[in-house]
Motif scaffolding. Structure first.
Motif, short mmCIF file in Angstrom:
data_model
loop_
_atom_site.label_atom_id
_atom_site.label_comp_id
_atom_site.label_asym_id
_atom_site.label_seq_id
_atom_site.Cartn_x
_atom_site.Cartn_y
_atom_site.Cartn_z
N HIS A 231 32.35 -58.57 126.36
CA HIS A 231 33.47 -58.24 127.24
C HIS A 231 34.83 -58.27 126.54
CE1 HIS A 231 30.51 -58.37 130.37
NE2 HIS A 231 30.33 -59.67 130.26
N PRO A 232 34.97 -57.64 125.40
CA PRO A 232 36.28 -57.62 124.75
C PRO A 232 37.34 -56.89 125.56
CG PRO A 232 34.84 -56.01 123.73
CD PRO A 232 33.98 -56.82 124.66
N HIS A 252 40.05 -61.74 114.77
CA HIS A 252 39.75 -61.19 113.44
C HIS A 252 38.97 -62.19 112.60
CE1 HIS A 252 41.84 -57.37 113.67
NE2 HIS A 252 42.88 -57.98 114.23
N GLU A 253 39.29 -63.46 112.71
CA GLU A 253 38.55 -64.48 111.96
C GLU A 253 37.10 -64.55 112.43
OE1 GLU A 253 38.43 -69.33 111.55
OE2 GLU A 253 40.38 -68.37 111.84
N VAL A 277 43.09 -54.29 122.40
CA VAL A 277 42.09 -54.72 121.42
C VAL A 277 41.92 -53.67 120.33
CG1 VAL A 277 39.66 -55.32 121.10
CG2 VAL A 277 40.91 -56.19 123.10
N LEU A 278 41.79 -52.42 120.72
CA LEU A 278 41.58 -51.35 119.74
C LEU A 278 42.81 -51.15 118.86
CD1 LEU A 278 39.68 -48.75 121.96
CD2 LEU A 278 38.70 -50.18 120.15
N ASP A 279 43.99 -51.21 119.46
CA ASP A 279 45.21 -51.04 118.67
C ASP A 279 45.41 -52.17 117.67
OD1 ASP A 279 45.72 -48.70 119.97
OD2 ASP A 279 47.32 -49.48 121.25
N ALA A 280 44.76 -53.31 117.92
CA ALA A 280 44.82 -54.43 116.98
C ALA A 280 43.77 -54.30 115.88
CB ALA A 280 44.64 -55.75 117.73
N GLY A 281 43.02 -53.19 115.89
CA GLY A 281 42.05 -52.94 114.83
C GLY A 281 40.69 -53.56 115.04
N VAL A 282 40.37 -53.95 116.26
CA VAL A 282 39.07 -54.55 116.57
C VAL A 282 38.20 -53.50 117.24
CG1 VAL A 282 37.87 -56.35 117.84
CG2 VAL A 282 40.10 -56.84 116.81
#
Length: 420
Positions: A231-232, A252-253, A277-282
């Motif tokens: 559920h991100p 990220h960790e 979430v996607l804009d943060a690169g996940v």
């Protein structure tokens, strides 16, 4: 010998790095060949024109609730969510337990056209009525030894363990249940699937104080590489996005430590959270529909509750979804088609520990194939927050082959597209 020839579709098989217009030949329920212009070598085959359609390895739904009847209103019919929705394999998340896995095998696995797998609940009672009775989900309702024994004895079906990291639970007994679930996963040598959300009833006066933003890092500390964070894209507090609207600093960790991310779409899916979430690169690894009887239009079994006390579980009239419509949502968010296909095929097969059997159109494998319409136009997608997104691409299931047997996409749970 029976033969089926799927002709001229766009075949995408991430496991084999295939993305091309090809034919797929099925013989006696097995993939016999993939390639261009196979008709000449199979003159007696039943020919199905797939021009303009996507021909994919059988779709794998990583997050289902299909322990029908046993889990009350919560559990849906596995074939309606499965082969009748273009999905050949569905993983039930936490419906069955060490007590009820024999019934799960007998009444679902052995009687369904869909391949049904299980992530075994860490709780003795499993997912009864969608955790309607929260007192059944306290630490003394967990047996590490019994659950590990059951998982090992049913390893053909049990592919992981399901647990919950929710504010309601944290307010009652802190990290105790999570620690027990993590122990089960380690001893059974299986991945642990963590649901983030707000387990109702919400914390009452006098309960332990809980800061939602502290839950993610507490949970991650208990996990091992290969465990799954679900559920991100949930709008619930206590997950991937902090109350300040920014990505939790440990996400990220967690990914760097080998944890996986599954989009359990569900009724609490949020386009706004997904964008953060996607804009943060996940980028999530896998995709599950997370359909159940409280967020889907199906008749309720007699005597079950009229609604769920957790308003986030209840169907609010805005969304109706399926695994394939969740794929459309991922495309609308900007994820590439090939990655979205991998989320529901090769990546999902690895998550189930079955990459050698499912998730690919490799010659010699059982013929699990999903055929989707791939339309262009303008449609409105809406989540339960009321956020609307316009998409110019709509995927919808047409039919699938499960072990070579055709099943048309006729499920009454399939959503209707809304033109923009």
């Amino acid at each position: 010998m029976s033969q089926v020839l799927l002709e001229g579709g766009r075949v995408i098989d991430p496991a084999q790095q295939i993305d091309a217009t090809l034919d797929v030949l099925v013989e006696d329920g097995v993939i016999a060949a993939t390639g261009p212009d196979l008709a000449a070598g199979a003159p007696r085959a039943e020919r199905i024109d797939c021009t303009g359609k996507l021909v994919l390895p059988g779709l794998i739904d990583t997050h289902g609730h299909v322990f029908q009847y046993v889990t009350g209103r919560f559990g849906l019919n596995p074939d309606q969510c499965g082969v009748q929705s273009g999905v050949t394999t569905i993983v039930d998340q936490g419906g069955s337990s060490c007590i009820t896995i024999p019934a799960f095998r007998h009444f679902l696995v052995e009687r369904s056209a869909t391949r049904v797998l299980a992530y075994l609940s860490a709780y003795l009672v499993g997912g009864l009525e969608g955790h309607y009775y929260p007192d059944l989900y306290r630490p003394d309702c967990v047996s590490v030894d019994a659950t590990v024994k059951s998982a090992r004895a049913n390893s053909d079906l049990v592919k992981g363990i399901k647990a919950h990291a929710e504010i309601g639970g944290f307010a009652r007994w802190g990290l105790d249940v999570m620690k027990l679930a993590a122990q089960i996963g380690r001893e059974a040598e299986l991945p642990l699937y963590i649901h983030f959300g707000q387990l109702w009833p919400k914390p009452e006066a006098g309960a332990l104080p809980v800061r939602p933003d502290s839950i993610f890092n507490q949970v991650v500390e208990t996990l091992k590489p290969g465990d799954i964070l679900a559920h991100p894209f949930s709008r619930h507090p206590g997950g991937f996005v902090e109350e300040n609207g920014r990505l939790h600093p440990l996400v990220h960790e967690a990914v760097a430590r080998g944890l996986k991310i599954d989009v359990g779409h569900g009724s609490h899916f949020s386009f706004k959270t997904a964008r953060i979430v996607l804009d943060a690169g996940v980028v999530p690894d896998t995709l599950g529909a997370d359909m159940h009887g409280y967020n889907t239009h199906v008749p309720a079994p007699a005597g079950t509750p009229d609604s769920h006390p957790d308003e986030e579980h209840s169907f609010l009239g805005r969304t109706q979804f399926s695994l394939v419509s969740a794929m459309t949502s991922m495309l609308a968010l900007g994820l590439p088609l090939n990655h979205v296909v991998a989320m529901v095929t090769s990546n999902a097969a690895r998550l189930a520990g079955m990459a050698d059997r499912i998730g690919s159109l490799q010659v010699g494998r059982a013929a699990d194939v999903s055929v989707l319409d791939d339309q262009r136009g303008r449609w409105v997608l809406e989540d339960n927050e009321g956020t609307q997104v316009i998409t110019d691409r709509m995927l919808s299931p047409r039919f699938c082959l499960r072990d070579g047997v055709r099943h048309d996409a006729i499920s009454p749970t399939l959503p209707l597209a809304r033109a923009a």
